[in-house]
Design an enzyme around this catalytic site. Structure first.
Site, PDB file in Angstrom:
ATOM      1  N   GLU A  11      -5.709  -2.411  12.507  1.00  0.00           N
ATOM      2  CA  GLU A  11      -6.774  -2.187  11.524  1.00  0.00           C
ATOM      3  C   GLU A  11      -7.287  -3.537  11.016  1.00  0.00           C
ATOM      4  OE1 GLU A  11      -7.333   0.017   7.174  1.00  0.00           O
ATOM      5  OE2 GLU A  11      -5.337  -0.582   7.862  1.00  0.00           O
ATOM      6  N   HIS A  12      -6.365  -4.396  10.598  1.00  0.00           N
ATOM      7  CA  HIS A  12      -6.699  -5.741  10.125  1.00  0.00           C
ATOM      8  C   HIS A  12      -6.007  -6.756  11.028  1.00  0.00           C
ATOM      9  CE1 HIS A  12      -6.595  -3.186   6.401  1.00  0.00           C
ATOM     10  NE2 HIS A  12      -7.797  -3.704   6.267  1.00  0.00           N
ATOM     11  N   HIS A  49       0.828  -1.216   0.000  1.00  0.00           N
ATOM     12  CA  HIS A  49       0.000   0.000   0.000  1.00  0.00           C
ATOM     13  C   HIS A  49       0.857   1.258   0.000  1.00  0.00           C
ATOM     14  CE1 HIS A  49      -4.228  -0.890   0.050  1.00  0.00           C
ATOM     15  NE2 HIS A  49      -4.074  -1.837   0.948  1.00  0.00           N
TER      16      HIS A  49
END
Length: 431
Positions: A326-327, A262
């Site tokens: 977040e994940h 990302h």
């Protein structure tokens, strides 16, 4: 990636191991964003044109995407991509529709009815980043719940390309979710424009969407000013994987890399009680990196990431809850059995065959999630994010006679005579 043994780290080293690459906003970033917001508030479209020319390298006469541009985008998007987006929209709709609340009403005392009614937020602004790659999936994740909520007006901003166009897939994704107004604006300037409004853009009541540190800082500044509410702090992406000895090293490495690609400020962490698994994952990272088109970006992210050896899986969950990722991927033999130990995470992925990428695109859950530890107190985007829950109460004469004495005692205790009088007058008693 560095390999660390958690049991060998002191408190300071443990804290350092869990520190995000973008843990604090530099003063210069904060000041730069504040100046940019002030410029947009003062000069409107003129400021937007100058800022866009400077940062995006393109001069725009109009920020609004035209019908002709939407039509060109429809023609440019391959049929298989359009079908994939349609399939994703259907699953996102199914999941989010299932979680919708219709409000409720309850009689709390004879003659006293209290309610919650649901109302859509009037005008919302969606931000779809482009950065190093366009993200049409984010348009789907924001557009579907906005449509289900029934928002009167939805505005979407996404950065322009060097030729002044917008990525066709983003435009098609917007239309698939019912978004009609799209503007060619990116970065903190887009956030400022949607918050305060300009000659071209309307001011919005609430802003949604992820972005880089500048976008995140801009969202926080406009929220603090009272101009617009925001969904959550949603900055650089992150994933934490808890894996046991039976996990597939190739799968785990692929999941780590899917977040690392990302951007250089992404962070990935692996926690495992198996030295063999950690070593195998490290080797797989090198094998798979050689095949990635964004390997340079992924390597930068991996340089700031960690492979952490823990003594037990219980310890791994304690670390994960402290980090609040977040994940969170549970690459475990009995993943659902461990789910009860998860206290803070944006989205959880159970087992070897549930890669985080499914949630990013098409499982149905939302990929706009809290980052930087915000999952301790925030949830991911849902239909409720685009709605207000309004309290309603109604009391009859019998109702106020029945509960008014309670209000009188509390009002007197707080020294609020007018409160007491408002109740006493209706009861026909002395305040």
């Amino acid at each position: 990636m560095k390999i660390l043994d958690w049991s060998q780290l002191d408190g300071a080293a443990q804290t350092d191991a869990l520190t995000r690459p973008v843990q604090t906003v530099a003063a210069r970033t904060r000041d730069a964003v504040a100046a940019l917001i002030a410029d947009v508030r003062t000069r409107g479209d003129a400021a937007l044109r100058e800022i866009t020319a400077h940062f995006d390298g393109v001069s725009l006469d109009s920020f609004a995407v035209s019908e002709a541009e939407f039509a060109a985008a429809e023609a440019a998007v391959p049929p298989e991509l359009r079908q994939a987006m349609q399939d994703a929209v259907a699953r996102i709709d199914t999941f989010h529709r299932a979680g919708m609340s219709g409000g409720y009403a309850v009689e709390t005392a004879p003659g006293v009815v209290c309610e919650k009614i649901v109302r859509p937020i009037g005008r919302v602004g969606l931000y779809v980043p482009a950065g190093s790659a366009p993200l049409p999936s984010t348009a789907l994740m924001l557009g579907v719940p906005a449509r289900l909520a029934g928002c009167r007006e939805v505005v979407l901003c996404t950065p322009p390309r060097k030729d002044g166009s917008v990525d066709p897939a983003v435009l098609v994704a917007a239309r698939l979710t019912g978004v009609r107004r799209v503007f060619k604006l990116g970065g903190a300037q887009a956030i400022a424009a949607m918050a305060y409004g300009t000659e071209s853009l309307p001011s919005c009541d609430k802003l949604f969407g992820p972005g880089n540190s500048y976008v995140t800082e801009a969202k926080q500044q406009v929220a603090q000013s009272g101009a617009a509410a925001i969904d959550m702090p949603a900055g650089p992406s992150e994933v934490l994987v808890i894996a046991d000895a039976g996990a597939q090293p190739a799968f785990v490495a692929a999941d780590l890399l899917s977040q690392a690609e990302h951007g250089p400020d992404s962070q990935v962490l692996l926690l495992s009680d198996s030295d063999a698994l950690i070593g195998a994952v490290r080797a797989q990272l090198e094998v798979q990196l050689a095949q990635l088109s964004r390997a340079d970006i992924a390597r930068q992210a991996l340089a700031q990431s960690r492979l952490i050896k823990v003594q037990t899986l219980d310890e791994a969950f304690a670390i994960s809850n402290r980090y609040a990722p977040e994940h969170l991927i549970l690459a475990l033999r009995e993943p659902r059995g461990w789910l009860a130990q998860v206290e803070a995470a944006g989205s959880v992925f159970l087992g070897d065959y549930t890669p985080e990428a499914l949630g990013d695109y098409c499982s149905g859950t939302n990929h706009v999630l809290p980052t930087s530890g915000a999952a301790r107190a925030y949830s991911g985007v849902s239909v409720a994010s685009f709605q207000n829950m309004v309290s309603v109460q109604a009391a009859s004469k019998a109702g106020i006679d029945g509960i008014g004495a309670c209000a009188l005692v509390l009002a007197r205790a707080e020294g609020l005579d007018a409160h007491a009088n408002a109740v006493a007058l209706r009861m026909g008693v002395a305040a």
